[in-house]
Design a protein around this motif. Structure first.
Motif, short mmCIF file in Angstrom:
data_model
loop_
_atom_site.label_atom_id
_atom_site.label_comp_id
_atom_site.label_asym_id
_atom_site.label_seq_id
_atom_site.Cartn_x
_atom_site.Cartn_y
_atom_site.Cartn_z
N THR A 74 0.84 -1.20 0.00
CA THR A 74 0.00 0.00 0.00
C THR A 74 0.88 1.25 0.00
OG1 THR A 74 -0.11 0.01 2.40
CG2 THR A 74 -1.87 -1.16 1.23
N GLU A 75 0.32 2.32 -0.52
CA GLU A 75 1.05 3.58 -0.60
C GLU A 75 1.13 4.24 0.76
OE1 GLU A 75 1.00 7.08 -3.84
OE2 GLU A 75 -0.85 6.92 -2.66
N THR A 76 2.32 4.63 1.16
CA THR A 76 2.48 5.32 2.44
C THR A 76 2.10 6.79 2.29
OG1 THR A 76 4.77 6.00 2.04
CG2 THR A 76 4.42 3.78 2.95
N ALA A 77 1.95 7.45 3.44
CA ALA A 77 1.62 8.88 3.42
C ALA A 77 2.72 9.68 2.74
CB ALA A 77 1.39 9.37 4.85
N VAL A 78 3.97 9.28 2.96
CA VAL A 78 5.09 10.00 2.35
C VAL A 78 5.06 9.83 0.83
CG1 VAL A 78 7.61 10.15 2.20
CG2 VAL A 78 6.52 9.81 4.42
N GLU A 79 4.79 8.62 0.38
CA GLU A 79 4.70 8.39 -1.06
C GLU A 79 3.55 9.17 -1.68
OE1 GLU A 79 6.49 3.82 -1.23
OE2 GLU A 79 4.35 4.18 -0.88
N ALA A 80 2.43 9.22 -0.95
CA ALA A 80 1.27 9.98 -1.44
C ALA A 80 1.60 11.46 -1.53
CB ALA A 80 0.07 9.76 -0.52
N ALA A 81 2.32 11.98 -0.52
CA ALA A 81 2.70 13.39 -0.54
C ALA A 81 3.61 13.67 -1.73
CB ALA A 81 3.39 13.76 0.76
N LEU A 82 4.55 12.77 -1.99
CA LEU A 82 5.44 12.97 -3.12
C LEU A 82 4.65 12.99 -4.42
CD1 LEU A 82 8.18 13.21 -4.49
CD2 LEU A 82 8.42 10.71 -4.32
N GLY A 83 3.64 12.12 -4.53
CA GLY A 83 2.81 12.12 -5.73
C GLY A 83 2.12 13.45 -5.93
N VAL A 84 1.66 14.06 -4.85
CA VAL A 84 1.02 15.38 -4.94
C VAL A 84 2.04 16.43 -5.36
CG1 VAL A 84 -0.12 17.19 -3.61
CG2 VAL A 84 -0.78 14.81 -3.27
N PHE A 85 3.22 16.37 -4.75
CA PHE A 85 4.26 17.35 -5.10
C PHE A 85 4.63 17.24 -6.57
CE2 PHE A 85 5.88 16.92 -0.46
CZ PHE A 85 4.95 17.85 -0.03
N ARG A 86 4.79 16.01 -7.06
CA ARG A 86 5.16 15.82 -8.47
C ARG A 86 4.07 16.37 -9.39
NH1 ARG A 86 7.67 10.02 -7.78
NH2 ARG A 86 5.48 9.46 -7.73
N ALA A 87 2.83 16.06 -9.04
CA ALA A 87 1.71 16.49 -9.88
C ALA A 87 1.61 18.01 -9.92
CB ALA A 87 0.41 15.88 -9.37
N THR A 88 1.76 18.65 -8.76
CA THR A 88 1.66 20.11 -8.75
C THR A 88 2.84 20.75 -9.45
OG1 THR A 88 2.67 20.16 -6.54
CG2 THR A 88 0.25 20.19 -6.65
N CYS A 89 4.01 20.13 -9.33
CA CYS A 89 5.18 20.63 -10.04
C CYS A 89 4.95 20.57 -11.55
CB CYS A 89 6.41 19.82 -9.65
SG CYS A 89 7.95 20.29 -10.50
N GLU A 90 4.42 19.46 -12.00
CA GLU A 90 4.20 19.30 -13.43
C GLU A 90 3.12 20.23 -13.96
OE1 GLU A 90 3.59 15.11 -13.49
OE2 GLU A 90 5.71 14.70 -13.07
N ARG A 91 2.26 20.73 -13.05
CA ARG A 91 1.25 21.72 -13.44
C ARG A 91 1.79 23.14 -13.37
NH1 ARG A 91 -2.38 18.53 -10.23
NH2 ARG A 91 -2.33 20.13 -8.60
N GLY A 92 3.07 23.26 -12.99
CA GLY A 92 3.69 24.58 -12.98
C GLY A 92 3.69 25.28 -11.64
N GLU A 93 3.41 24.55 -10.54
CA GLU A 93 3.43 25.14 -9.20
C GLU A 93 4.84 24.97 -8.62
OE1 GLU A 93 3.57 26.72 -5.93
OE2 GLU A 93 1.69 27.04 -7.03
N PRO A 94 5.61 26.06 -8.48
CA PRO A 94 7.03 25.91 -8.11
C PRO A 94 7.25 25.32 -6.72
CG PRO A 94 6.39 28.23 -8.19
CD PRO A 94 5.26 27.46 -8.78
N TRP A 95 6.36 25.58 -5.78
CA TRP A 95 6.55 24.98 -4.46
C TRP A 95 6.46 23.46 -4.52
CZ3 TRP A 95 9.02 26.30 -0.39
CH2 TRP A 95 9.11 27.64 -0.01
N GLY A 96 5.61 22.95 -5.41
CA GLY A 96 5.55 21.50 -5.60
C GLY A 96 6.88 20.97 -6.09
#
Length: 202
Positions: free
Chosen positions: A1-23
């Protein structure tokens, strides 16, 4: 199962790819330390580069640190200086602190005089380390400005600043005020303060 840390990284990657620099910054940190993913220094530096390209001061500061330390590529003090400077002048304090660290390592591509305006900017942005280093550089050429910078650093509980204030008070004959400042700075490992304080005691 996906850990909370892995889930957070997935969010960061997705927001980065949408152009959000903090991600991008947060994803870069995860890749750098291996949080939710294997350590990947190259990907970390790429994410920091994306954040810096988006003109996020924290992104440029993180990119500068990667260049400073050689994360994801060769060390490049000149590029690190450029990114630290830009981020520091925009008020990102960690970049100001790292700028001082770069100077203290003996960076040879920048002379003493150009350091002063950079450190003034860092000090004005609230970096106690920049104020302390600025005070040291100004001591011989502008003692009053040096005292002001050292006092700001000392007020922030930085030993270098209190040592500078103590040395100035000693030079003006106020030994009673100088001693506790020098002793306090020495107690937390400021070597120059120990040298001066020891000389007074001797």
């Amino acid at each position: 199962t996906e850990t909370a840390v892995e889930a957070a990284l997935g969010v960061f990657r997705a927001t980065c790819e949408r152009g959000e620099p903090w991600g991008c910054v947060n994803a870069g940190k995860a890749y750098q330390i291996g949080a939710g993913t294997p350590v990947d220094p190259n990907e970390a530096r790429n994410r920091y580069q994306a954040a810096c390209d988006a003109e996020l001061p924290a992104g440029c500061g993180a990119l500068g640190l990667a260049q400073h330390l050689g994360v994801g590529g060769a060390k490049d003090a000149t590029a690190a200086l450029q990114h630290y400077q830009g981020a520091c002048t925009q008020g990102y304090l960690p970049a100001c602190e790292n700028l001082v660290a770069l100077f203290e390592e003996g960076l040879t591509s920048i002379q003493e005089a150009p350091r002063i305006p950079l450190l003034r900017d860092g000090c004005a942005s609230g970096s106690a380390a920049a104020c302390g280093h600025l005070g040291d550089l100004l001591y011989a050429v502008d003692p009053d400005a040096a005292l002001a910078a050292h006092q700001t650093a000392c007020d922030a509980k930085l030993a270098r600043g209190c040592r500078g204030v103590g040395v100035r008070k000693l030079a003006t004959g106020d030994t009673a005020a100088a001693l506790p400042l020098l002793q306090g700075a020495c107690d937390v490992g400021e070597a120059k303060a120990c040298e001066v304080w020891g000389g007074i005691l001797a």
